[in-house]
Design a protein around this motif. Sequence first.
Motif, PDB file in Angstrom:
ATOM      1  N   GLY A   1       0.812  -1.208   0.000  1.00 51.08           N
ATOM      2  CA  GLY A   1       0.000   0.000   0.000  1.00 51.08           C
ATOM      3  C   GLY A   1       0.846   1.260   0.000  1.00 51.08           C
ATOM      4  N   LEU A   2       1.894   1.276   0.801  1.00 60.07           N
ATOM      5  CA  LEU A   2       2.773   2.444   0.843  1.00 60.07           C
ATOM      6  C   LEU A   2       3.497   2.648  -0.482  1.00 60.07           C
ATOM      7  CD1 LEU A   2       4.277   2.071   4.434  1.00 60.07           C
ATOM      8  CD2 LEU A   2       2.746   3.888   3.629  1.00 60.07           C
ATOM      9  N   SER A   3       3.812   1.555  -1.174  1.00 55.67           N
ATOM     10  CA  SER A   3       4.458   1.694  -2.478  1.00 55.67           C
ATOM     11  C   SER A   3       3.490   2.313  -3.491  1.00 55.67           C
ATOM     12  CB  SER A   3       4.957   0.339  -2.972  1.00 55.67           C
ATOM     13  OG  SER A   3       3.880  -0.536  -3.244  1.00 55.67           O
ATOM     14  N   ALA A   4       2.216   1.905  -3.444  1.00 58.43           N
ATOM     15  CA  ALA A   4       1.228   2.514  -4.334  1.00 58.43           C
ATOM     16  C   ALA A   4       1.082   3.995  -4.027  1.00 58.43           C
ATOM     17  CB  ALA A   4      -0.117   1.799  -4.189  1.00 58.43           C
ATOM     18  N   LEU A   5       1.090   4.341  -2.744  1.00 61.04           N
ATOM     19  CA  LEU A   5       0.984   5.746  -2.362  1.00 61.04           C
ATOM     20  C   LEU A   5       2.209   6.534  -2.801  1.00 61.04           C
ATOM     21  CD1 LEU A   5      -0.466   8.012  -0.850  1.00 61.04           C
ATOM     22  CD2 LEU A   5       0.607   7.194   1.258  1.00 61.04           C
ATOM     23  N   THR A   6       3.401   5.970  -2.580  1.00 63.83           N
ATOM     24  CA  THR A   6       4.633   6.661  -2.985  1.00 63.83           C
ATOM     25  C   THR A   6       4.680   6.868  -4.492  1.00 63.83           C
ATOM     26  OG1 THR A   6       5.801   5.665  -1.110  1.00 63.83           O
ATOM     27  CG2 THR A   6       7.156   6.600  -2.870  1.00 63.83           C
ATOM     28  N   SER A   7       4.164   5.920  -5.247  1.00 62.49           N
ATOM     29  CA  SER A   7       4.186   6.046  -6.706  1.00 62.49           C
ATOM     30  C   SER A   7       3.351   7.230  -7.184  1.00 62.49           C
ATOM     31  CB  SER A   7       3.671   4.763  -7.358  1.00 62.49           C
ATOM     32  OG  SER A   7       2.264   4.621  -7.200  1.00 62.49           O
ATOM     33  N   SER A   8       2.380   7.643  -6.370  1.00 61.44           N
ATOM     34  CA  SER A   8       1.504   8.741  -6.798  1.00 61.44           C
ATOM     35  C   SER A   8       2.249  10.070  -6.903  1.00 61.44           C
ATOM     36  CB  SER A   8       0.312   8.878  -5.835  1.00 61.44           C
ATOM     37  OG  SER A   8       0.753   9.272  -4.551  1.00 61.44           O
TER      38      SER A   8
END
Length: 254
Positions: free
Chosen positions: A154-161
């Motif tokens: 989840g944090l990786s998806a958020l960071t990708s934003s």
Amino acid sequence: MTALSLKPARLAALGRSELTLLVRNRAALSVALLLPLVMVFVLRSTLTGPQDAAALGEATLTGGIGMVLVLVVYMNLVSAYVARREELVLKRLRTGEARDLEILAGTALPATVLALGQIAVLVAAGAAALDVRLPRNPPLVLAAVLAGILLLAGLSALTSSFTRNVESAGITTLPLFLLTALGSGLFLPVDALPDALVPVCELLPLSGVMTLVRAGWSGGAQGGDLLAAGLTTLAWAGITVFAVQRWFRWEPRR
């Protein structure tokens, strides 16, 4: 993300396509596969003093689990999500039958399998090379690892934003990597930090997961500490789900 249900067939198809892309990147795959063994044997050559070997070996293996989670799941997935977004893969998938959660989970599936395999190798090789006992509570260690994978995905998806391209992923992932390595007890015990920093470090995203990993490995943790670690992990998971739903980018940044 409009639905929480996952269709196994679609998830497997998305995972296979992502795995194909991962296998084609042989340099990254080779580094990832060799990382656990390198960590174990490098440490073995630096251990001194038989009275400290067991404690150092156990600390290295639990810290190594955290490093695998951060390097393989978090940092690898940030690059994957950004690359698929910039190549319009996510946009095309979203126009089909696949649900948002299936797309994100399918992209994360190969990294998840790779991380679990690495941790298994790390535990087995570490126990053999460093003469470290196996975890006293394997189910707790496994539960903590799975919770860490879900949280970091989840944090990786958020960071990708807020990562503009794949090249900048190394910069945007650096803060969490450093905070986790230094403040979540991967190699340096949290108790060794200044007293003023301990309460803050205990609230870092991966601190709860690492507390559960260490407790499952060595045992003897107090129920209150386990409860606090579990609640911290759940809180970060809830925050991450909300943030991904609100800010995840499905189309290239302009």
